[in-house]
Design an enzyme around this catalytic site. Structure first.
Site, mmCIF file in Angstrom:
data_model
loop_
_atom_site.group_PDB
_atom_site.id
_atom_site.type_symbol
_atom_site.label_atom_id
_atom_site.label_comp_id
_atom_site.label_asym_id
_atom_site.label_seq_id
_atom_site.Cartn_x
_atom_site.Cartn_y
_atom_site.Cartn_z
ATOM 1 N N LYS A 215 4.841 0.862 10.545
ATOM 2 C CA LYS A 215 4.939 2.129 9.813
ATOM 3 C C LYS A 215 4.613 3.313 10.726
ATOM 4 O O LYS A 215 5.248 4.354 10.653
ATOM 5 C CB LYS A 215 3.955 2.134 8.641
ATOM 6 N N GLU B 34 0.874 -1.156 0.000
ATOM 7 C CA GLU B 34 0.000 0.000 0.000
ATOM 8 C C GLU B 34 0.926 1.224 0.000
ATOM 9 O O GLU B 34 1.817 1.311 0.852
ATOM 10 C CB GLU B 34 -0.872 -0.014 1.261
ATOM 11 N N ARG C 148 5.370 -12.981 9.526
ATOM 12 C CA ARG C 148 6.031 -11.713 9.227
ATOM 13 C C ARG C 148 7.389 -11.690 9.913
ATOM 14 O O ARG C 148 7.618 -12.379 10.903
ATOM 15 C CB ARG C 148 5.173 -10.526 9.644
HETATM 16 P P1 ATP Z 1 -0.223 -1.590 6.571
HETATM 17 O O1 ATP Z 1 -0.631 -1.728 7.970
HETATM 18 O O2 ATP Z 1 -0.054 -0.188 6.145
HETATM 19 O O3 ATP Z 1 -0.993 -2.444 5.606
HETATM 20 P P2 ATP Z 1 1.938 -3.384 5.956
HETATM 21 O O4 ATP Z 1 3.244 -3.476 6.679
HETATM 22 O O5 ATP Z 1 1.071 -4.570 5.874
HETATM 23 O O6 ATP Z 1 1.249 -2.149 6.588
HETATM 24 P P3 ATP Z 1 1.760 -3.289 3.105
HETATM 25 O O7 ATP Z 1 2.172 -2.194 2.218
HETATM 26 O O8 ATP Z 1 0.340 -3.671 3.116
HETATM 27 O O9 ATP Z 1 2.255 -2.866 4.532
HETATM 28 O O10 ATP Z 1 2.662 -4.574 2.860
HETATM 29 C C1 ATP Z 1 2.997 -5.072 1.598
HETATM 30 C C2 ATP Z 1 3.377 -6.515 1.712
HETATM 31 O O11 ATP Z 1 4.483 -6.677 2.580
HETATM 32 C C3 ATP Z 1 2.246 -7.353 2.261
HETATM 33 O O12 ATP Z 1 2.122 -8.511 1.465
HETATM 34 C C4 ATP Z 1 2.684 -7.680 3.649
HETATM 35 O O13 ATP Z 1 2.178 -8.907 4.064
HETATM 36 C C5 ATP Z 1 4.205 -7.686 3.536
HETATM 37 N N1 ATP Z 1 4.820 -7.346 4.815
HETATM 38 C C6 ATP Z 1 4.600 -6.255 5.554
HETATM 39 N N2 ATP Z 1 5.294 -6.289 6.706
HETATM 40 C C7 ATP Z 1 5.996 -7.456 6.695
HETATM 41 C C8 ATP Z 1 6.911 -8.086 7.606
HETATM 42 N N3 ATP Z 1 7.250 -7.537 8.768
HETATM 43 N N4 ATP Z 1 7.431 -9.281 7.239
HETATM 44 C C9 ATP Z 1 7.118 -9.839 6.070
HETATM 45 N N5 ATP Z 1 6.265 -9.308 5.173
HETATM 46 C C10 ATP Z 1 5.708 -8.121 5.471
HETATM 47 MG MG MG Z 2 -0.984 -4.175 4.469
#
Ligand code: ATP
Ligand code: MG
Length: 591
Positions: free
Chosen positions: A307, A62, A297
């Site tokens: 974030k 996102e 994660r």
């Molecule tokens: P938000 O709460 O803003 O959605 P987010 O960390 O999930 O935060 P995204 O931009 O939705 O951010 O994440 C993009 C991709 O990265 C998603 O597929 C998510 O699952 C993966 N991702 C995010 N954080 C992690 C992490 N700590 N470890 C592994 N994958 C991650």
């Molecule tokens: Mg997300």
């Protein structure tokens, strides 16, 4: 938006670095290999009749912030699977939330994925997508769902909806609007789209089961009213699709095979499948459909990866911006000096787990050491300078010394630097009264000046406060490294130095971990109280002359100190500024 998650597990044990595993040991690879062997996705073609790869993954950020090391893991995983199995990976911006998303974030995400060494091109075709490009299709499917009785417009207030949702172990209550006719709901949906209502007045919901044990199946929202400007579609829309609705449809539109996400989405999978089943029944999509898989994660010790919390560090100026070298953002770790290779190596080493755990920061640092030890040129740099005078060295003589650029790569050649009467050495390489086991400079002791001569310490000068300001020694002209006579000198100490007249002075930023607590935000802890006050120290160092030519992002091993990079923003050729990436040894390991 819909995905409320985060926080990391509360203080679970820190994992030791798993040994580099063979790629096939990862459960996602096993699934992909199984699917390839079974040929499930083998016979697919795109709208033009062209065959589709059997493995199509996606990285779907996102664009609402900077990517961090956790995202890097997801990028390596998704792009890595596609690469290793002859498939392709899409970069898709999940930009369905108009109020939080910006072009600035889109740009930095594109840069970060490229920097990590991945590419969304397949031949000449670009596979960069935006969920917002699917708004018309998403809306058309929504109208279909309403017409088919699979969705309805709910007009309860947000509070009523929450109250009627029930709880775990307690069924929800049907909305009084649940049995609206498709005709009535369709009319309302169209008027929602036309902008006739205010935010929150109506919501489009899937009609599934208000008593489902899975809360995500209790008639989840699929469209809501949001009178907001979108960074790509402008004011064209005032209703926006929810994440859980958009995601499966975007995956299907892009012919994704393996839709990999983090564990908190496990409970969302039934809805993912439900939506795709309804779409397949109506021939929006052909089978086989995409399938969602979940992995744990990444939680990295001594770091935070939320974030929101990273934003707090930036806004409160605890760090110098998103790309501060202490930040776990990709722009931060890049500026710190990490190589894309080391991040990919790290990602491979930690593997893919099915349960949440912490990965030790030492594993990330170890990957960088292993990458750079094998290839970084070496250099002599004095970080805490103390003057060393060779009293019997002729005043205007300078003698060239040489050393390998890399000790195990003779093909990289040699570097040369002069030795002369006045040198800089490290403060800690002299003791007036030696402690036990100290083999460096103290009166009466001999050491080798690395790649130069053997010297014998004769004493030191002090200022009025008793502080040592210069050390004196005499040298043995026949002891030069590489000369025949050198073998006659056996010394235990070997120290680095630079010639005071020839050395270049440069700023060096000695970075260390940002937090003292391995789990700074676990279990609701206040991460701002766990800051390491010594995470950044700046020194003026003296360097061997060749380093004046360092270009931004050139990386070196400063002998005896660690790995350093010429800062990509502040460093200019002729006037370099260096960041310490990591020390040679893990000084935190025993803590
Ligand atoms: P938000 O709460 O803003 O959605 P987010 O960390 O999930 O935060 P995204 O931009 O939705 O951010 O994440 C993009 C991709 O990265 C998603 O597929 C998510 O699952 C993966 N991702 C995010 N954080 C992690 C992490 N700590 N470890 C592994 N994958 C991650
Ligand atoms: Mg997300």
């Amino acid at each position: 938006m819909s995905n409320d998650k985060k926080g990391g597990p509360a203080n679970p044990p820190v994992n030791a670095a798993p040994s580099p595993s063979s790629p096939s040991s990862n459960f996602l690879r096993a699934i992909v290999e199984h699917d390839i062997a079974s040929g499930d996705y083998a016979a697919r073609t795109d709208v033009n009749g062209h065959p589709l790869p059997q493995v199509v993954t996606r990285f779907p950020p996102e664009p609402n912030g900077y990517l961090h090391i956790g995202h890097a893991k997801s990028i390596c995983l998704n792009f890595g699977l596609a690469r290793d199995y002859g498939g392709r990976c899409h970069l898709r911006f999940d930009d369905t939330n108009p109020t939080k998303e910006e072009q600035e974030y889109v740009d930095t995400i594109i840069d970060s994925v490229k920097w990590l060494g991945f590419d969304w091109h397949d031949g000449r075709a670009s596979h960069l997508y935006y969920a917002s490009d699917y708004f018309p299709t998403l809306y058309a499917i929504a109208e279909y769902l309403v017409g088919a009785g699979h969705a309805y417009v709910d007009s309860q207030t947000a509070e009523q909806m929450v109250a009627n949702r029930g709880n775990f172990g307690e069924a929800g209550t049907d909305s009084p609007y649940r049995n609206r006719t498709p005709k009535e709901s369709l009319d309302l949906l169209r008027r929602m789209k036309a902008g006739e209502f205010k935010d929150g007045e109506h919501v489009l919901r899937a009609k599934i089961d208000m008593a489902s044990p899975n809360m995500n199946m209790r008639d989840p929202a699929i469209y809501r009213i949001r009178h907001a400007h979108h960074h790509r579609t402008g004011d064209e829309w005032c209703i926006y699709p929810m994440y859980d609705y958009t995601h499966p449809i975007s995956d299907a539109l892009e012919h994704i095979t393996h839709s990999i996400c983090t564990l908190e989405f496990q409970d969302h999978r039934p809805f993912y499948d439900w939506i795709l089943e309804r779409c397949a029944e109506a021939n929006f999509f052909k089978r086989p459909l995409p399938h969602q898989y979940e992995f744990a994660r990444l939680n990295l010790s001594f770091a935070i990866t939320s974030k929101r919390k990273l934003l707090q560090l930036v806004e409160e100026k605890t760090v110098d911006g998103w790309d501060d070298p202490r930040m776990p953002t990709i722009v931060g770790i890049r500026r710190r000096g990490y190589t894309p290779e080391s991040i990919r190596l790290f990602s491979e080493r930690i593997g893919v787990a099915k349960a949440d755990s912490w990965i030790d920061m030492g594993t990330l640092e170890g990957a960088l050491r292993d990458d750079l030890d094998a290839r970084a040129p070496r250099a002599a740099v004095v970080l805490q300078p103390l003057k060393l005078v060779i009293d019997n060295f002729p005043e205007d003589l300078s003698v060239e010394c040489s050393a390998p650029v890399h000790p195990h790569l003779p093909e990289h050649g040699v570097r040369t630097f002069p030795i002369s009467k006045n040198l800089w050495i490290e403060e800690e390489d002299f003791m007036e009264v030696a402690s036990k086991g100290y083999f460096r400079l103290f009166p009466g002791n001999r050491v080798r000046l690395r790649y130069g001569y053997v010297v014998e310490c004769t004493g030191c000068d002090k200022d009025a406060t008793g502080k040592v300001i210069a050390v004196h020694c005499t040298y043995f002209p026949d002891s030069k490294s590489g000369s025949e006579g050198s073998a006659n000198y056996k010394v235990k100490g070997n120290i680095h130095w630079v010639s005071a007249h020839h050395a270049v002075q440069a700023e060096v930023r000695l970075y260390d971990r940002l937090f003292l607590d391995p789990h700074p935000d676990a279990g609701g802890k206040v991460f701002m109280q766990a800051l390491n006050p010594d995470s950044k120290k700046t020194v003026q160092a003296w360097m061997e002359p060749g380093l004046a030519r360092a270009l931004p992002e050139d990386r070196y091993q400063f002998e005896r100190h660690g790995y350093f990079v010429a800062d990509r923003i502040d460093s200019v050729p002729g006037k370099p500024v260096f960041n310490r990436i990591v020390t040679l040894k893990d000084s935190w390991a025993a803590k």
